[in-house]
Design a protein around this motif. Structure first.
Motif, PDB file in Angstrom:
ATOM      1  N   VAL A 200      15.245   0.365  -5.628  1.00 11.46           N
ATOM      2  CA  VAL A 200      13.825   0.695  -5.653  1.00 11.46           C
ATOM      3  C   VAL A 200      13.012  -0.476  -5.101  1.00 11.46           C
ATOM      4  N   PHE A 201      13.362  -1.681  -5.501  1.00 11.79           N
ATOM      5  CA  PHE A 201      12.665  -2.871  -5.003  1.00 11.79           C
ATOM      6  C   PHE A 201      12.774  -2.973  -3.482  1.00 11.79           C
ATOM      7  N   VAL A 202      13.978  -2.736  -2.965  1.00 13.64           N
ATOM      8  CA  VAL A 202      14.198  -2.860  -1.518  1.00 13.64           C
ATOM      9  C   VAL A 202      13.473  -1.772  -0.741  1.00 13.64           C
ATOM     10  N   PHE A 203      13.664  -0.503  -1.145  1.00 12.79           N
ATOM     11  CA  PHE A 203      13.161   0.603  -0.324  1.00 12.79           C
ATOM     12  C   PHE A 203      11.715   0.989  -0.626  1.00 12.79           C
ATOM     13  N   PHE A 204      11.313   0.982  -1.910  1.00 13.48           N
ATOM     14  CA  PHE A 204       9.937   1.340  -2.235  1.00 13.48           C
ATOM     15  C   PHE A 204       9.022   0.126  -2.234  1.00 13.48           C
ATOM     16  N   GLY A 205       9.593  -1.034  -2.044  1.00 15.59           N
ATOM     17  CA  GLY A 205       8.812  -2.248  -1.949  1.00 15.59           C
ATOM     18  C   GLY A 205       8.850  -2.809  -0.542  1.00 15.59           C
ATOM     19  N   LEU A 206       9.908  -3.530  -0.234  1.00 12.85           N
ATOM     20  CA  LEU A 206       9.992  -4.238   1.044  1.00 12.85           C
ATOM     21  C   LEU A 206      10.024  -3.317   2.251  1.00 12.85           C
ATOM     22  N   VAL A 207      10.957  -2.371   2.267  1.00 13.69           N
ATOM     23  CA  VAL A 207      11.112  -1.510   3.449  1.00 13.69           C
ATOM     24  C   VAL A 207       9.853  -0.692   3.701  1.00 13.69           C
ATOM     25  N   ALA A 208       9.301  -0.098   2.649  1.00 13.72           N
ATOM     26  CA  ALA A 208       8.125   0.754   2.826  1.00 13.72           C
ATOM     27  C   ALA A 208       6.910  -0.039   3.288  1.00 13.72           C
ATOM     28  N   THR A 209       6.686  -1.202   2.707  1.00 11.09           N
ATOM     29  CA  THR A 209       5.500  -1.991   3.045  1.00 11.09           C
ATOM     30  C   THR A 209       5.651  -2.676   4.394  1.00 11.09           C
ATOM     31  N   VAL A 210       6.754  -3.391   4.571  1.00  7.97           N
ATOM     32  CA  VAL A 210       6.983  -4.096   5.842  1.00  7.97           C
ATOM     33  C   VAL A 210       7.124  -3.091   6.983  1.00  7.97           C
ATOM     34  N   GLY A 211       7.797  -1.977   6.696  1.00  8.62           N
ATOM     35  CA  GLY A 211       7.973  -0.953   7.724  1.00  8.62           C
ATOM     36  C   GLY A 211       6.648  -0.358   8.175  1.00  8.62           C
ATOM     37  N   THR A 212       5.747  -0.122   7.221  1.00  9.93           N
ATOM     38  CA  THR A 212       4.434   0.423   7.571  1.00  9.93           C
ATOM     39  C   THR A 212       3.680  -0.531   8.494  1.00  9.93           C
ATOM     40  N   THR A 213       3.745  -1.808   8.195  1.00 14.50           N
ATOM     41  CA  THR A 213       3.089  -2.797   9.056  1.00 14.50           C
ATOM     42  C   THR A 213       3.747  -2.853  10.425  1.00 14.50           C
ATOM     43  N   TYR A 214       5.076  -2.851  10.428  1.00 11.48           N
ATOM     44  CA  TYR A 214       5.807  -3.021  11.688  1.00 11.48           C
ATOM     45  C   TYR A 214       5.553  -1.881  12.669  1.00 11.48           C
ATOM     46  N   VAL A 215       5.530  -0.648  12.183  1.00 16.70           N
ATOM     47  CA  VAL A 215       5.328   0.476  13.107  1.00 16.70           C
ATOM     48  C   VAL A 215       3.918   0.490  13.675  1.00 16.70           C
ATOM     49  N   GLN A 216       2.992  -0.247  13.048  1.00 21.79           N
ATOM     50  CA  GLN A 216       1.626  -0.289  13.562  1.00 21.79           C
ATOM     51  C   GLN A 216       1.376  -1.462  14.503  1.00 21.79           C
ATOM     52  N   VAL A 217       2.008  -2.607  14.220  1.00 23.11           N
ATOM     53  CA  VAL A 217       1.708  -3.796  15.039  1.00 23.11           C
ATOM     54  C   VAL A 217       2.950  -4.441  15.646  1.00 23.11           C
ATOM     55  N   GLY A 218       4.136  -3.974  15.289  1.00 24.20           N
ATOM     56  CA  GLY A 218       5.349  -4.507  15.900  1.00 24.20           C
ATOM     57  C   GLY A 218       5.738  -5.896  15.456  1.00 24.20           C
ATOM     58  N   GLU A 219       5.337  -6.299  14.253  1.00 31.89           N
ATOM     59  CA  GLU A 219       5.724  -7.611  13.748  1.00 31.89           C
ATOM     60  C   GLU A 219       5.761  -7.628  12.224  1.00 31.89           C
ATOM     61  N   PHE A 220       6.499  -8.595  11.689  1.00 28.57           N
ATOM     62  CA  PHE A 220       6.550  -8.812  10.251  1.00 28.57           C
ATOM     63  C   PHE A 220       5.532  -9.897   9.908  1.00 28.57           C
ATOM     64  N   THR A 221       4.821  -9.717   8.828  1.00 29.30           N
ATOM     65  CA  THR A 221       3.791 -10.675   8.456  1.00 29.30           C
ATOM     66  C   THR A 221       3.982 -11.135   7.013  1.00 29.30           C
ATOM     67  N   THR A 222       3.391 -12.271   6.698  1.00 37.26           N
ATOM     68  CA  THR A 222       3.450 -12.780   5.322  1.00 37.26           C
ATOM     69  C   THR A 222       2.821 -11.791   4.358  1.00 37.26           C
ATOM     70  N   GLU A 223       1.702 -11.191   4.783  1.00 38.98           N
ATOM     71  CA  GLU A 223       1.014 -10.217   3.924  1.00 38.98           C
ATOM     72  C   GLU A 223       1.914  -9.028   3.603  1.00 38.98           C
ATOM     73  N   SER A 224       2.633  -8.537   4.612  1.00 44.29           N
ATOM     74  CA  SER A 224       3.472  -7.356   4.376  1.00 44.29           C
ATOM     75  C   SER A 224       4.698  -7.691   3.533  1.00 44.29           C
ATOM     76  N   VAL A 225       5.281  -8.848   3.754  1.00 46.52           N
ATOM     77  CA  VAL A 225       6.482  -9.216   3.001  1.00 46.52           C
ATOM     78  C   VAL A 225       6.145  -9.487   1.532  1.00 46.52           C
ATOM     79  N   LEU A 226       5.159 -10.350   1.293  1.00 51.69           N
ATOM     80  CA  LEU A 226       4.789 -10.648  -0.097  1.00 51.69           C
ATOM     81  C   LEU A 226       4.172  -9.430  -0.782  1.00 51.69           C
ATOM     82  N   GLY A 227       3.416  -8.648  -0.012  1.00 53.22           N
ATOM     83  CA  GLY A 227       2.883  -7.414  -0.571  1.00 53.22           C
ATOM     84  C   GLY A 227       3.997  -6.453  -0.946  1.00 53.22           C
TER      85      GLY A 227
END
Length: 342
Positions: A200-227
Motif C-alpha cells: 500500500v505504501f509503495v503503490f498508493f503512496g509513492l507510485v501514485a503520487t510520483v507517477g501523477t507528477t511524472y506523466v504531467q512533467v516528465g520528471e521526479f521531484t522532491t515534492e512528489s517523492v516526499l508527498g
C-alpha cells in the motif's frame, strides 16, 4: 478492563458464531490444508445467492477507501504545477491519472471481496456482509465486475501512455495490476503474509503520487517523492486500523496481517505513527511553501482518529477511526497539493 482484551473478546464470540454457521452451511467435518479452515470445515460459498441490488454493489465498492486514490493524484498534480511553473496545467493527464487510481481502487475492492469470499476468510467476518462471502452475489459475477474495473483502469492507463509517449510506464501498470490482484488472490496472497502495508505504501503512496507528477512533467521531484511518502503512510494507517478491527476473525481464518502478527496494542501505536509522521513532512514543506501550514488543520481529523484507536473497545469505534483517517488522507492531499500549486 483492558480495551484490547474487551475488543478481542467481543470479536472472538462473533468469530466463533460465524465459524459455527459456516460449519452448518458446509456440512460434515474433516480437515483442510487451507489456513482459513483450521478452525472448521471449508465453506465453498453461500448455499443460495440472491440478486444483488444497486446498494449492494455500491457497498461492495467500499467508497470510504476512494480518498486513498484521490489524495495522491491531488498531491502529484500540485507537485507537477511546481515543476511546470505558475499557470501551466495538464488537466487531461491529471484526470486520466485520477481515473486510473479510482478504477484500480474499486477493482481491488471487488477482487478482495471475491478472493476472500471463495477462500472462506469471510466466514469469520464480524463486519458488514461482503458480496461473495455473504451470499449477496454470485462469485463469478463479482470476479467479472472486478476485471471490468481493472480493464477500464488499463484503458485509461494506456491512453495516458500514448499521450505522454512514456512507453516504459506500461510495465509499471502491469505490476500495479498484479499487485492489486495478488493482495488477496492467488495461492499465496501477500495480504495474508503481513505485507499489505508495504505494498500500500509503495503503490498508493509513492507510485501514485510520483507517477501523477511524472506523466504531467516528465520528471521526479522532491515534492512528489516526499508527498508520496506522506500519503503512503496515511494509506498504511487506514489499512492498519481496518485490520486492527479484524484481528480476531483474521486470526481465526489464518489471515496473518501485520496487525495479527504484532498484536492489538502494538497495532494501535503503529497506527498513530503512520498517521502522524506525515505532519513532519508537512512541517518541512511549510518552510518553503507558506500555504503548507494549513495542512496542519488535518490534525483535527488525525488526532481524534488516534485517540479513538488507542481507546477503542468495539469494532464500531474502529470503523469511525477508519472513516476519519480516510478523510484525513483526502484533506492532506488537497491542502498540501494546493500549497504546492499556489
Amino acid at each position: 478492563m483492558n480495551p484490547a482484551a474487551k475488543l478481542a473478546g467481543a470479536g472472538a464470540g462473533a468469530g466463533a458464531d460465524a465459524g459455527t454457521k459456516a460449519s452448518g452451511a458446509a456440512g460434515g467435518s474433516g480437515k483442510s490444508g487451507h489456513p482459513a479452515f483450521k478452525n472448521g470445515p471449508p465453506r465453498k460459498g453461500p448455499a443460495a445467492v440472491k440478486p444483488a441490488t444497486a446498494a449492494d454493489w455500491v457497498s461492495g465498492a467500499r467508497l470510504r477507501t476512494l480518498p486513498l486514490a484521490i489524495a495522491p493524484v491531488l498531491l502529484g498534480t500540485g507537485a507537477a504545477i511546481v515543476a511546470s511553473g505558475p499557470g501551466v496545467y495538464h488537466p487531461v493527464r491529471a484526470l486520466l491519472a485520477l481515473a486510473v487510481a479510482l478504477l484500480l481502487q474499486v477493482g481491488v475492492n471487488y477482487a478482495n471481496d471475491y478472493s476472500d469470499g471463495i477462500r472462506g476468510t469471510d466466514a469469520f467476518r464480524v463486519g458488514p456482509a461482503r458480496l461473495t462471502g455473504g451470499g449477496v452475489a454470485d462469485p463469478r459475477t463479482v470476479l467479472r465486475v472486478a476485471l471490468v474495473f481493472f480493464g477500464a483502469a488499463g484503458v485509461a492507463g494506456v491512453t495516458l501512455v500514448v499521450l505522454t509517449q512514456y512507453w516504459w510506464l506500461l510495465l509499471v501498470g502491469v505490476v500495479a495490476l498484479a499487485a492489486a490482484w495478488f493482495y488477496t488472490g492467488g495461492k499465496k496472497p501477500y495480504g495474508y503474509l503481513g505485507l499489505g502495508e508495504l505494498f500500500v505504501f509503495v503503490f498508493f503512496g509513492l507510485v501514485a503520487t510520483v507517477g501523477t507528477t511524472y506523466v504531467q512533467v516528465g520528471e521526479f521531484t522532491t515534492e512528489s517523492v516526499l508527498g508520496g511518502v506522506a500519503i503512503g503512510l496515511i494509506a498504511c494507517a487506514v489499512l492498519m486500523v481496518n485490520n486492527l478491527r479484524d484481528i480476531v476473525p483474521d486470526k481465526a481464518a489464518g489471515k496473518r496481517t501485520l496487525a495479527v502478527r504484532i498484536g492489538s496494542t502494538a497495532s494501535r501505536v503503529v497506527f498513530c505513527v503512520f498517521l502522524l509522521l506525515p505532519f513532519v513532512i508537512a512541517g518541512f514543506f511549510s518552510v518553503f511553501y507558506p500555504l503548507g501550514i494549513f495542512t496542519f488543520f488535518v490534525l483535527l481529523l488525525a488526532l481524534p482518529a488516534c485517540l479513538i484507536t488507542i481507546t477503542a473497545t468495539t469494532a464500531k469505534e474502529l470503523i469511525l477511526a477508519l472513516k476519519l483517517t480516510s478523510l484525513a488522507a483526502l484533506a492532506y492531499g488537497l491542502l498540501l497539493g494546493l500549497a504546492f500549486a499556489f
